[in-house]
Design a protein around this motif. Structure first.
Motif, short mmCIF file in Angstrom:
data_model
loop_
_atom_site.label_atom_id
_atom_site.label_comp_id
_atom_site.label_asym_id
_atom_site.label_seq_id
_atom_site.Cartn_x
_atom_site.Cartn_y
_atom_site.Cartn_z
N ARG A 39 0.82 -1.21 0.00
CA ARG A 39 0.00 0.00 0.00
C ARG A 39 0.85 1.26 0.00
O ARG A 39 0.47 2.28 -0.55
N TRP A 58 0.26 -0.82 -4.94
CA TRP A 58 -1.21 -0.72 -4.95
C TRP A 58 -1.72 -0.14 -6.28
O TRP A 58 -2.67 -0.67 -6.86
N ALA A 78 -9.27 -2.03 2.82
CA ALA A 78 -8.45 -2.56 1.73
C ALA A 78 -9.21 -3.55 0.86
O ALA A 78 -8.75 -3.92 -0.22
#
Length: 328
Positions: A39, A58, A78
């Motif tokens: 991320r 990501w 997420a």
């Protein structure tokens, strides 16, 4: 079918993140298209591993409806890319305590099209009782080439290994009770902190007893690693520990209320209720006496520990992961 596994933004590897990396590597090495998804740029990423699953950013992830998107518990937001793409979404619950911790306001597990994976039988039971959804159990594994018992334990004073960061205040209380009951010369304390896996294993091989003070837990690995290194464990279970923990005491002061799954091994530790520092200290004292006396009870307990550790090997984890993905 491609598999994408969310890699939480942590600064250093944790047990839960390591399990995610292991899953991705197992799939990658078996020929599946598997990726870890980072991320943030600055977070920890696995490096230096042979034939490891690739790590992508990501923004570079392109999910489709035929893909699998796996996110650990506690990172509900997420899940969004997978839900938007219509992918098969899994929430891998490695600690029951965080199942509801990050749900946005107005969102619940009844309405999200998400399947569950559980790290242990108690966690699967927790999910079923709270959400009414089934959760396939996918247990972690420990590296038995690193965590193994020595030919012999040190002679002399009994060594007790423990992890100070696990409920630090309670660990200190247990130590204080033990000191006041038994004096300063009964045991030698070996703190496990700031060590890599091999240093942890070396410390455990020099210990006779492992004091487990962690809770809540999904499927705690330190007691398993201690069992593999020939320690007799005592202490808290974190609830999730009941996946493999079984009472060695004939008349334990504490027994779990939930039905435990059947397993091939017998009693492998002296277990008490989470937070019960007095019982933990008494269990520690009893374990120390067992080590000093030797004999059949100790041998039976250590044999059960070895059998337990063998059931949680990396090979067992690999077989379970690949079997589940074959079904998918």
């Amino acid at each position: 079918m491609k598999t994408y596994i969310f890699l939480p933004p942590v600064k250093k590897p944790t047990g839960g993140v390591t399990v995610l990396r292991q899953m991705a590597d197992i799939l990658h090495q078996a020929g599946h298209e598997a990726f870890l998804v980072a991320r943030e740029q600055g977070g920890w990423k696995p490096e230096g591993l042979a034939d490891a699953a690739p790590v992508i950013q990501w923004a570079d992830m392109k999910l489709t409806g035929s893909d699998v998107w796996l996110v650990p518990e506690g990172w509900v937001n997420a899940l969004a890319p997978g839900l938007e793409a219509g992918a098969t979404c899994f929430n891998y619950v490695q600690n029951w305590a965080y199942l509801f911790s990050a749900l946005p306001e107005g969102v619940n597990w009844h309405t999200l099209p998400v399947e569950f994976l559980a790290v242990s039988d108690p966690v699967s039971r927790f999910i079923k009782e709270t959400t009414f959804k089934d959760a396939t159990v996918l247990r972690p594994g420990i590296d038995r080439s690193i965590f193994f018992a020595p030919d012999a334990k040190p002679s002399g004073r009994i060594n007790v290994a423990y992890m100070p960061r696990k409920n630090k205040a309670l660990a200190a209380q247990i130590r204080a009770i033990q000191l006041h009951r038994c004096g300063p010369d009964r045991v030698n304390w070996l703190p496990i902190e700031g060590m890599d896996a091999r240093q942890v294993a070396d410390t455990l091989r020099s210990a006779h007893i492992f004091l487990a003070t962690g809770f809540p837990e999904g499927c705690p690995l330190p007691p398993l690693e201690a069992m593999a290194c020939g320690c007799l464990p005592v202490g808290f279970t974190g609830i999730g520990g009941w996946d493999y923990m079984r009472q060695l005491q004939r008349e334990p002061r504490y027994t779990p209320w939930m039905t435990l799954r059947e397993c091939s091994w017998s009693g492998n530790g002296l277990w008490c209720a989470d937070g019960d520092v007095l019982d933990a200290a008494l269990c520690l004292e009893e374990a120390a006496q067992m080590v000093e006396e030797g004999g059949l009870p100790l041998r039976a307990g250590l044999d059960a520990c070895r059998e337990t550790a063998d059931a949680y090997s990396l090979e067992e984890q690999k077989n379970a992961v690949l079997a589940l993905w074959d079904e998918l």
